[in-house]
Write a protein that holds these residues in place. Structure first.
Motif, PDB file in Angstrom:
ATOM      1  N   ASP A  29      94.167  58.941   4.017  1.00  0.00           N
ATOM      2  CA  ASP A  29      95.405  58.649   3.192  1.00  0.00           C
ATOM      3  C   ASP A  29      95.395  59.687   2.295  1.00  0.00           C
ATOM      4  OD1 ASP A  29      96.094  56.551   4.862  1.00  0.00           O
ATOM      5  OD2 ASP A  29      95.063  55.100   3.453  1.00  0.00           O
ATOM      6  N   HIS A  30      94.310  60.179   1.598  1.00  0.00           N
ATOM      7  CA  HIS A  30      94.351  61.118   0.297  1.00  0.00           C
ATOM      8  C   HIS A  30      93.018  61.992   0.725  1.00  0.00           C
ATOM      9  CE1 HIS A  30      97.527  58.698  -1.370  1.00  0.00           C
ATOM     10  NE2 HIS A  30      96.740  57.797  -1.184  1.00  0.00           N
ATOM     11  N   VAL A  31      93.287  63.259   0.225  1.00  0.00           N
ATOM     12  CA  VAL A  31      92.095  64.167   0.595  1.00  0.00           C
ATOM     13  C   VAL A  31      92.124  64.968  -0.849  1.00  0.00           C
ATOM     14  CG1 VAL A  31      91.275  66.233   1.548  1.00  0.00           C
ATOM     15  CG2 VAL A  31      92.514  64.672   2.805  1.00  0.00           C
ATOM     16  N   ALA A  32      90.886  64.995  -1.344  1.00  0.00           N
ATOM     17  CA  ALA A  32      90.541  65.497  -2.689  1.00  0.00           C
ATOM     18  C   ALA A  32      89.540  66.717  -2.683  1.00  0.00           C
ATOM     19  CB  ALA A  32      90.039  64.584  -3.713  1.00  0.00           C
ATOM     20  N   ALA A  33      89.484  67.733  -3.355  1.00  0.00           N
ATOM     21  CA  ALA A  33      88.588  68.844  -3.295  1.00  0.00           C
ATOM     22  C   ALA A  33      88.097  68.975  -4.572  1.00  0.00           C
ATOM     23  CB  ALA A  33      89.462  70.086  -2.757  1.00  0.00           C
ATOM     24  N   TYR A  34      87.259  68.490  -5.125  1.00  0.00           N
ATOM     25  CA  TYR A  34      86.336  68.413  -6.249  1.00  0.00           C
ATOM     26  C   TYR A  34      85.439  69.343  -6.229  1.00  0.00           C
ATOM     27  CZ  TYR A  34      88.882  64.059  -7.074  1.00  0.00           C
ATOM     28  OH  TYR A  34      89.868  63.156  -7.139  1.00  0.00           O
ATOM     29  N   GLY A  35      85.723  70.512  -6.922  1.00  0.00           N
ATOM     30  CA  GLY A  35      84.775  71.742  -6.984  1.00  0.00           C
ATOM     31  C   GLY A  35      85.091  72.942  -5.776  1.00  0.00           C
ATOM     32  N   ALA A  36      86.347  72.872  -5.300  1.00  0.00           N
ATOM     33  CA  ALA A  36      86.559  74.056  -4.525  1.00  0.00           C
ATOM     34  C   ALA A  36      86.611  75.243  -5.162  1.00  0.00           C
ATOM     35  CB  ALA A  36      88.037  73.714  -4.099  1.00  0.00           C
ATOM     36  N   ALA A  37      85.705  76.249  -4.786  1.00  0.00           N
ATOM     37  CA  ALA A  37      85.551  77.346  -5.513  1.00  0.00           C
ATOM     38  C   ALA A  37      85.461  78.602  -4.466  1.00  0.00           C
ATOM     39  CB  ALA A  37      84.409  77.319  -6.145  1.00  0.00           C
ATOM     40  N   PHE A  38      85.597  79.777  -4.808  1.00  0.00           N
ATOM     41  CA  PHE A  38      85.412  81.031  -4.415  1.00  0.00           C
ATOM     42  C   PHE A  38      85.113  82.154  -5.238  1.00  0.00           C
ATOM     43  CE2 PHE A  38      90.247  81.260  -4.999  1.00  0.00           C
ATOM     44  CZ  PHE A  38      90.268  82.667  -5.379  1.00  0.00           C
ATOM     45  N   TYR A  39      84.270  83.205  -4.633  1.00  0.00           N
ATOM     46  CA  TYR A  39      83.970  84.354  -5.525  1.00  0.00           C
ATOM     47  C   TYR A  39      84.115  85.516  -4.485  1.00  0.00           C
ATOM     48  CZ  TYR A  39      81.870  87.404  -8.728  1.00  0.00           C
ATOM     49  OH  TYR A  39      81.701  88.567  -9.897  1.00  0.00           O
ATOM     50  N   GLN A  40      84.858  86.620  -5.174  1.00  0.00           N
ATOM     51  CA  GLN A  40      84.900  87.616  -4.462  1.00  0.00           C
ATOM     52  C   GLN A  40      84.643  88.940  -5.016  1.00  0.00           C
ATOM     53  OE1 GLN A  40      89.090  87.414  -3.081  1.00  0.00           O
ATOM     54  NE2 GLN A  40      89.775  87.618  -5.039  1.00  0.00           N
ATOM     55  N   SER A  41      84.292  89.965  -4.391  1.00  0.00           N
ATOM     56  CA  SER A  41      83.935  91.342  -5.215  1.00  0.00           C
ATOM     57  C   SER A  41      85.213  92.032  -5.844  1.00  0.00           C
ATOM     58  CB  SER A  41      83.176  92.269  -4.070  1.00  0.00           C
ATOM     59  OG  SER A  41      84.072  92.557  -2.913  1.00  0.00           O
ATOM     60  N   TYR A  42      86.360  91.925  -5.106  1.00  0.00           N
ATOM     61  CA  TYR A  42      87.372  92.514  -5.978  1.00  0.00           C
ATOM     62  C   TYR A  42      87.452  92.148  -7.350  1.00  0.00           C
ATOM     63  CZ  TYR A  42      92.186  94.059  -6.817  1.00  0.00           C
ATOM     64  OH  TYR A  42      93.193  94.682  -7.333  1.00  0.00           O
ATOM     65  N   GLY A  43      87.261  92.941  -8.103  1.00  0.00           N
ATOM     66  CA  GLY A  43      87.627  92.348  -9.684  1.00  0.00           C
ATOM     67  C   GLY A  43      86.300  92.687 -10.402  1.00  0.00           C
ATOM     68  N   PRO A  44      85.370  91.955 -10.397  1.00  0.00           N
ATOM     69  CA  PRO A  44      85.208  90.746  -9.494  1.00  0.00           C
ATOM     70  C   PRO A  44      86.199  89.550 -10.074  1.00  0.00           C
ATOM     71  CG  PRO A  44      83.249  91.046 -10.803  1.00  0.00           C
ATOM     72  CD  PRO A  44      83.966  92.334 -11.469  1.00  0.00           C
ATOM     73  N   SER A  45      86.336  88.566  -9.234  1.00  0.00           N
ATOM     74  CA  SER A  45      87.038  87.691  -9.681  1.00  0.00           C
ATOM     75  C   SER A  45      86.708  86.246  -8.686  1.00  0.00           C
ATOM     76  CB  SER A  45      88.485  87.840  -9.235  1.00  0.00           C
ATOM     77  OG  SER A  45      88.987  88.205  -8.230  1.00  0.00           O
ATOM     78  N   GLY A  46      87.308  85.234  -9.124  1.00  0.00           N
ATOM     79  CA  GLY A  46      86.848  84.030  -8.513  1.00  0.00           C
ATOM     80  C   GLY A  46      87.886  82.857  -9.031  1.00  0.00           C
ATOM     81  N   PHE A  48      87.402  78.186  -9.614  1.00  0.00           N
ATOM     82  CA  PHE A  48      86.864  76.819  -9.609  1.00  0.00           C
ATOM     83  C   PHE A  48      88.039  75.834  -9.977  1.00  0.00           C
ATOM     84  CE2 PHE A  48      84.655  73.022 -10.840  1.00  0.00           C
ATOM     85  CZ  PHE A  48      83.662  73.124 -10.176  1.00  0.00           C
ATOM     86  N   THR A  49      88.113  74.881  -8.789  1.00  0.00           N
ATOM     87  CA  THR A  49      89.173  74.046  -9.180  1.00  0.00           C
ATOM     88  C   THR A  49      89.000  72.609  -8.709  1.00  0.00           C
ATOM     89  OG1 THR A  49      90.490  74.415  -7.072  1.00  0.00           O
ATOM     90  CG2 THR A  49      91.174  75.832  -8.903  1.00  0.00           C
ATOM     91  N   PHE A  50      89.616  71.448  -9.146  1.00  0.00           N
ATOM     92  CA  PHE A  50      89.696  70.068  -8.680  1.00  0.00           C
ATOM     93  C   PHE A  50      91.189  70.111  -8.250  1.00  0.00           C
ATOM     94  CE2 PHE A  50      86.352  67.494 -10.887  1.00  0.00           C
ATOM     95  CZ  PHE A  50      85.488  68.328 -10.444  1.00  0.00           C
ATOM     96  N   GLU A  51      91.397  69.313  -6.912  1.00  0.00           N
ATOM     97  CA  GLU A  51      92.594  69.218  -6.258  1.00  0.00           C
ATOM     98  C   GLU A  51      92.682  67.848  -5.638  1.00  0.00           C
ATOM     99  OE1 GLU A  51      93.215  72.414  -3.324  1.00  0.00           O
ATOM    100  OE2 GLU A  51      92.520  73.949  -4.865  1.00  0.00           O
TER     101      GLU A  51
END
Length: 254
Positions: A29-46, A48-51
């Protein structure tokens, strides 16, 4: 913007609220992403979210090291320590550094899909918002800008963070508040590694096209003809009515 290749590492922690449907099938019924994160070498940048159901609840500002709520009112009911997000990002960075040394593969680039549409029905002279939805983003490095009549626009522009999709690609939305005018044209400009050149998605208000002189003449002639037919028909009915009322009366015996 000059874009270079980059390596990316992402981690998702998903919590799904499930319900039983039909006694056999399990449907989310519902989907939550708690701690959805990514890190990449470009930048570097990344990031971290709650959805929740595809909408962002909060993100951790990696520069200011603080939690930013999508709607500030949320912070009145719950809190989140940004240090938790920062620790996750540090782990991702370390893992990416290790994997980068072990891998010589080339990153895959997807071609983003761009759609531009107004937030509400357009009325000339009434404030509105243009929405530029960019889907199928990977890797999550992109530049979205607005052009008005070919000139760059920065005032009234805002955008979301990258939002996760089930196929591990991302989507992002950019907004432009504007005052619709028949003389103005807008473009959403997207730059991404998956594109050979910047992509421009055009939008302009749809206004009724003016009728040509021939069309106006035909419309006027048809209107005049319909009017004449109505007058003739009315005259005939009136004459018939008068004749019926003037029919001779038969006199009875005295």
């Amino acid at each position: 913007m000059i874009l270079n290749r980059a390596l990316i590492l992402g981690a998702l922690a998903l919590t799904t609220v499930m319900s039983i449907c039909g006694g056999e099938d399990i449907v989310a019924d519902h989907v939550a992403a708690y701690g959805a994160a990514f890190y990449q070498s470009y930048g570097p940048s990344g990031q971290f979210t709650f959805e929740f159901d595809g909408d962002e609840e909060l993100y951790v500002d990696l520069q200011r090291k603080e939690t930013v709520w999508r709607l500030p009112v949320f912070s009145e009911f719950v809190s989140f320590d940004p240090q938790g997000g920062l620790r996750n990002m540090a782990v991702l960075k370390q893992n990416l550094d290790i994997l980068s040394k072990l891998s010589n593969s080339t990153a895959a680039n997807e071609v983003p899909e761009v759609t531009v549409f107004p937030k509400s029905p357009v009325m000339l002279g009434q404030p509105n918002t243009l929405i530029c939805l960019v889907d199928n983003i990977f890797p999550p490095v992109i530049n979205i800008t607005w052009l008005s009549n070919g000139h760059s626009v920065t005032e009234g522009v805002s955008e979301t963070n990258f939002l996760n999709k089930d196929d591990h690609s991302f989507w992002k939305t950019s907004y432009l508040t504007f005052l619709p005018s028949a003389d103005d044209m807008y473009d959403c400009k997207v730059e991404h590694w998956g594109l050979d050149e910047p992509l421009l998605k055009h939008w302009e208000p749809e206004t009724p096209a003016p009728m040509s002189e021939v069309t106006e003449t035909v419309v006027c002639a048809l209107g005049l003809a319909v009017g004449l037919v109505g007058i003739v028909a009315g005259t005939v009915f009136i004459i018939q009515g008068l004749r019926s009322g003037a029919a001779p009366r038969h006199q009875g015996p005295l």
